[in-house]
Design a protein around this motif. Structure first.
Motif, PDB file in Angstrom:
ATOM      1  N   ASP A  43      45.674  47.169  20.938  1.00  0.00           N
ATOM      2  CA  ASP A  43      45.233  47.107  19.555  1.00  0.00           C
ATOM      3  C   ASP A  43      45.156  48.562  19.109  1.00  0.00           C
ATOM      4  OD1 ASP A  43      44.238  46.510  17.073  1.00  0.00           O
ATOM      5  OD2 ASP A  43      42.273  45.827  17.784  1.00  0.00           O
ATOM      6  N   GLY A  44      46.255  49.058  18.563  1.00  0.00           N
ATOM      7  CA  GLY A  44      46.367  50.481  18.290  1.00  0.00           C
ATOM      8  C   GLY A  44      46.419  51.224  19.616  1.00  0.00           C
ATOM      9  N   LEU A  45      45.503  52.144  19.821  1.00  0.00           N
ATOM     10  CA  LEU A  45      45.446  52.876  21.082  1.00  0.00           C
ATOM     11  C   LEU A  45      44.559  52.200  22.118  1.00  0.00           C
ATOM     12  CD1 LEU A  45      45.206  56.549  19.772  1.00  0.00           C
ATOM     13  CD2 LEU A  45      47.211  55.368  20.677  1.00  0.00           C
ATOM     14  N   ALA A  46      43.791  51.208  21.681  1.00  0.00           N
ATOM     15  CA  ALA A  46      42.844  50.541  22.585  1.00  0.00           C
ATOM     16  C   ALA A  46      43.557  49.543  23.490  1.00  0.00           C
ATOM     17  CB  ALA A  46      41.772  49.830  21.780  1.00  0.00           C
ATOM     18  N   ARG A  47      43.127  49.530  24.738  1.00  0.00           N
ATOM     19  CA  ARG A  47      43.588  48.525  25.701  1.00  0.00           C
ATOM     20  C   ARG A  47      42.561  47.400  25.707  1.00  0.00           C
ATOM     21  NH1 ARG A  47      45.283  53.393  28.016  1.00  0.00           N
ATOM     22  NH2 ARG A  47      47.208  53.284  29.233  1.00  0.00           N
ATOM     23  N   LEU A  48      43.018  46.174  25.549  1.00  0.00           N
ATOM     24  CA  LEU A  48      42.126  45.020  25.569  1.00  0.00           C
ATOM     25  C   LEU A  48      42.534  44.118  26.736  1.00  0.00           C
ATOM     26  CD1 LEU A  48      41.951  44.269  21.743  1.00  0.00           C
ATOM     27  CD2 LEU A  48      40.334  45.579  23.146  1.00  0.00           C
ATOM     28  N   TYR A  49      41.611  43.961  27.663  1.00  0.00           N
ATOM     29  CA  TYR A  49      41.876  43.196  28.880  1.00  0.00           C
ATOM     30  C   TYR A  49      41.351  41.779  28.737  1.00  0.00           C
ATOM     31  CZ  TYR A  49      42.821  47.741  30.977  1.00  0.00           C
ATOM     32  OH  TYR A  49      43.345  48.969  31.258  1.00  0.00           O
ATOM     33  N   SER A  50      42.108  40.831  29.252  1.00  0.00           N
ATOM     34  CA  SER A  50      41.734  39.418  29.200  1.00  0.00           C
ATOM     35  C   SER A  50      40.848  39.075  30.401  1.00  0.00           C
ATOM     36  CB  SER A  50      42.995  38.562  29.251  1.00  0.00           C
ATOM     37  OG  SER A  50      43.595  38.670  30.541  1.00  0.00           O
ATOM     38  N   PRO A  51      40.215  37.899  30.366  1.00  0.00           N
ATOM     39  CA  PRO A  51      39.485  37.445  31.562  1.00  0.00           C
ATOM     40  C   PRO A  51      40.405  37.386  32.794  1.00  0.00           C
ATOM     41  CG  PRO A  51      38.809  36.158  29.668  1.00  0.00           C
ATOM     42  CD  PRO A  51      39.981  37.012  29.222  1.00  0.00           C
ATOM     43  N   ASN A  52      41.677  37.062  32.591  1.00  0.00           N
ATOM     44  CA  ASN A  52      42.634  37.033  33.694  1.00  0.00           C
ATOM     45  C   ASN A  52      42.816  38.437  34.292  1.00  0.00           C
ATOM     46  OD1 ASN A  52      44.632  35.733  35.392  1.00  0.00           O
ATOM     47  ND2 ASN A  52      46.159  36.834  34.188  1.00  0.00           N
ATOM     48  N   ASP A  53      42.890  39.454  33.430  1.00  0.00           N
ATOM     49  CA  ASP A  53      42.988  40.835  33.916  1.00  0.00           C
ATOM     50  C   ASP A  53      41.740  41.215  34.713  1.00  0.00           C
ATOM     51  OD1 ASP A  53      45.542  41.730  32.892  1.00  0.00           O
ATOM     52  OD2 ASP A  53      44.631  41.782  30.898  1.00  0.00           O
ATOM     53  N   ARG A  54      40.583  40.779  34.241  1.00  0.00           N
ATOM     54  CA  ARG A  54      39.326  41.064  34.942  1.00  0.00           C
ATOM     55  C   ARG A  54      39.363  40.454  36.346  1.00  0.00           C
ATOM     56  NH1 ARG A  54      35.073  38.493  36.459  1.00  0.00           N
ATOM     57  NH2 ARG A  54      33.087  39.577  36.673  1.00  0.00           N
ATOM     58  N   ILE A  55      39.816  39.221  36.439  1.00  0.00           N
ATOM     59  CA  ILE A  55      39.906  38.542  37.742  1.00  0.00           C
ATOM     60  C   ILE A  55      40.905  39.272  38.640  1.00  0.00           C
ATOM     61  CG2 ILE A  55      40.721  36.437  38.873  1.00  0.00           C
ATOM     62  CD1 ILE A  55      39.447  34.898  36.490  1.00  0.00           C
ATOM     63  N   ARG A  56      42.055  39.640  38.080  1.00  0.00           N
ATOM     64  CA  ARG A  56      43.052  40.373  38.863  1.00  0.00           C
ATOM     65  C   ARG A  56      42.470  41.678  39.398  1.00  0.00           C
ATOM     66  NH1 ARG A  56      48.729  40.918  38.228  1.00  0.00           N
ATOM     67  NH2 ARG A  56      49.625  38.868  38.475  1.00  0.00           N
ATOM     68  N   LEU A  57      41.703  42.388  38.554  1.00  0.00           N
ATOM     69  CA  LEU A  57      41.090  43.638  38.995  1.00  0.00           C
ATOM     70  C   LEU A  57      40.128  43.369  40.145  1.00  0.00           C
ATOM     71  CD1 LEU A  57      40.583  46.661  38.800  1.00  0.00           C
ATOM     72  CD2 LEU A  57      38.888  46.173  37.003  1.00  0.00           C
ATOM     73  N   GLN A  58      39.358  42.324  40.024  1.00  0.00           N
ATOM     74  CA  GLN A  58      38.426  41.952  41.089  1.00  0.00           C
ATOM     75  C   GLN A  58      39.179  41.699  42.398  1.00  0.00           C
ATOM     76  OE1 GLN A  58      36.410  38.224  40.433  1.00  0.00           O
ATOM     77  NE2 GLN A  58      34.551  38.985  41.433  1.00  0.00           N
ATOM     78  N   LEU A  59      40.295  41.000  42.307  1.00  0.00           N
ATOM     79  CA  LEU A  59      41.093  40.704  43.503  1.00  0.00           C
ATOM     80  C   LEU A  59      41.762  41.964  44.057  1.00  0.00           C
ATOM     81  CD1 LEU A  59      42.648  37.291  42.427  1.00  0.00           C
ATOM     82  CD2 LEU A  59      40.791  37.682  44.067  1.00  0.00           C
ATOM     83  N   ILE A  60      42.225  42.828  43.176  1.00  0.00           N
ATOM     84  CA  ILE A  60      42.831  44.096  43.606  1.00  0.00           C
ATOM     85  C   ILE A  60      41.816  44.889  44.420  1.00  0.00           C
ATOM     86  CG2 ILE A  60      43.644  46.359  42.793  1.00  0.00           C
ATOM     87  CD1 ILE A  60      44.760  44.763  40.285  1.00  0.00           C
ATOM     88  N   LEU A  61      40.604  44.986  43.905  1.00  0.00           N
ATOM     89  CA  LEU A  61      39.573  45.774  44.578  1.00  0.00           C
ATOM     90  C   LEU A  61      39.152  45.142  45.899  1.00  0.00           C
ATOM     91  CD1 LEU A  61      37.508  46.859  41.445  1.00  0.00           C
ATOM     92  CD2 LEU A  61      39.230  48.186  42.710  1.00  0.00           C
ATOM     93  N   LYS A  62      39.094  43.809  45.949  1.00  0.00           N
ATOM     94  CA  LYS A  62      38.782  43.132  47.212  1.00  0.00           C
ATOM     95  C   LYS A  62      39.886  43.385  48.231  1.00  0.00           C
ATOM     96  CE  LYS A  62      35.830  39.382  45.644  1.00  0.00           C
ATOM     97  NZ  LYS A  62      35.628  37.928  45.582  1.00  0.00           N
ATOM     98  N   GLY A  63      41.133  43.278  47.795  1.00  0.00           N
ATOM     99  CA  GLY A  63      42.258  43.533  48.689  1.00  0.00           C
ATOM    100  C   GLY A  63      42.259  44.953  49.210  1.00  0.00           C
ATOM    101  N   LYS A  64      41.936  45.909  48.336  1.00  0.00           N
ATOM    102  CA  LYS A  64      41.865  47.315  48.749  1.00  0.00           C
ATOM    103  C   LYS A  64      40.760  47.528  49.779  1.00  0.00           C
ATOM    104  CE  LYS A  64      42.013  50.657  45.918  1.00  0.00           C
ATOM    105  NZ  LYS A  64      42.746  51.823  46.268  1.00  0.00           N
ATOM    106  N   ARG A  65      39.603  46.873  49.572  1.00  0.00           N
ATOM    107  CA  ARG A  65      38.502  47.001  50.536  1.00  0.00           C
ATOM    108  C   ARG A  65      38.910  46.489  51.909  1.00  0.00           C
ATOM    109  NH1 ARG A  65      35.282  45.674  46.183  1.00  0.00           N
ATOM    110  NH2 ARG A  65      35.159  43.484  46.747  1.00  0.00           N
ATOM    111  N   LEU A  66      39.795  45.514  51.937  1.00  0.00           N
ATOM    112  CA  LEU A  66      40.287  44.978  53.211  1.00  0.00           C
ATOM    113  C   LEU A  66      41.420  45.825  53.783  1.00  0.00           C
ATOM    114  CD1 LEU A  66      40.209  41.154  52.471  1.00  0.00           C
ATOM    115  CD2 LEU A  66      38.624  42.485  53.870  1.00  0.00           C
ATOM    116  N   GLY A  67      41.826  46.855  53.057  1.00  0.00           N
ATOM    117  CA  GLY A  67      42.817  47.787  53.577  1.00  0.00           C
ATOM    118  C   GLY A  67      44.260  47.461  53.245  1.00  0.00           C
ATOM    119  N   PHE A  68      44.492  46.519  52.349  1.00  0.00           N
ATOM    120  CA  PHE A  68      45.858  46.176  51.977  1.00  0.00           C
ATOM    121  C   PHE A  68      46.390  47.180  50.962  1.00  0.00           C
ATOM    122  CE2 PHE A  68      44.248  42.114  53.527  1.00  0.00           C
ATOM    123  CZ  PHE A  68      45.249  41.767  54.415  1.00  0.00           C
TER     124      PHE A  68
END
Length: 144
Positions: free
Chosen positions: A52-77
């Motif tokens: 939205d112009g210069l702003a990034r707007l994340y969906s609930p799906n993006d939030r979930i993906r971020l959560q999974l990315i961080l969990k995967g990283k904590r496990l060393g993937f």
């Protein structure tokens, strides 16, 4: 075989009850990550906020993906492995549920990898301690 699969689940309830959109600052604060990290995950195709112009707007799906990315990283993937697991699962069930699917084999591979890293770190610590002791003895001899 479903018996050979472990699911790392997201916090789907929080996604249902949370806001419809999140700013980059919202996600950075919630997950204690930098704005740079979020932009990096976007560059890697792991997150896809709308603009939205210069702003990034994340969906609930993006939030979930971020959560999974961080969990995967904590496990060393790696991010590539995490992306592969997320994409495979989203293709399988149309994205209705968001989880990282880990096979028993993948878990054993990751355990072996992390154990090897641990051994290498322990060896490096021992070597540094020996070097420190040697240097300390040399300094002690020159003063005495």
């Amino acid at each position: 075989n479903d018996e050979d699969v472990f699911w790392i689940e997201d916090d789907a309830e929080a996604a249902k009850t949370g806001p419809a959109v999140y700013t980059i600052g919202d996600l950075a604060r919630e997950f204690d990550v930098t704005l740079r990290a979020l932009r990096f995950y976007e560059d890697k195709g792991l997150l896809s906020p709308r603009r939205d112009g210069l702003a990034r707007l994340y969906s609930p799906n993006d939030r979930i993906r971020l959560q999974l990315i961080l969990k995967g990283k904590r496990l060393g993937f790696t991010l590539a492995e995490i992306a592969e697991m997320i994409e495979a699962h989203e293709r399988q069930d149309g994205g209705a549920e968001h989880q990282l699917k880990l096979s028993r084999e993948k878990c054993l591979e990751q355990i072996a990898h992390l154990e090897q890293q641990k051994r290498e770190i322990e060896d490096a610590i021992l070597e540094l301690r020996r070097t420190h002791d040697t240097i300390s003895q040399m300094i002690g001899q020159t003063k005495g």
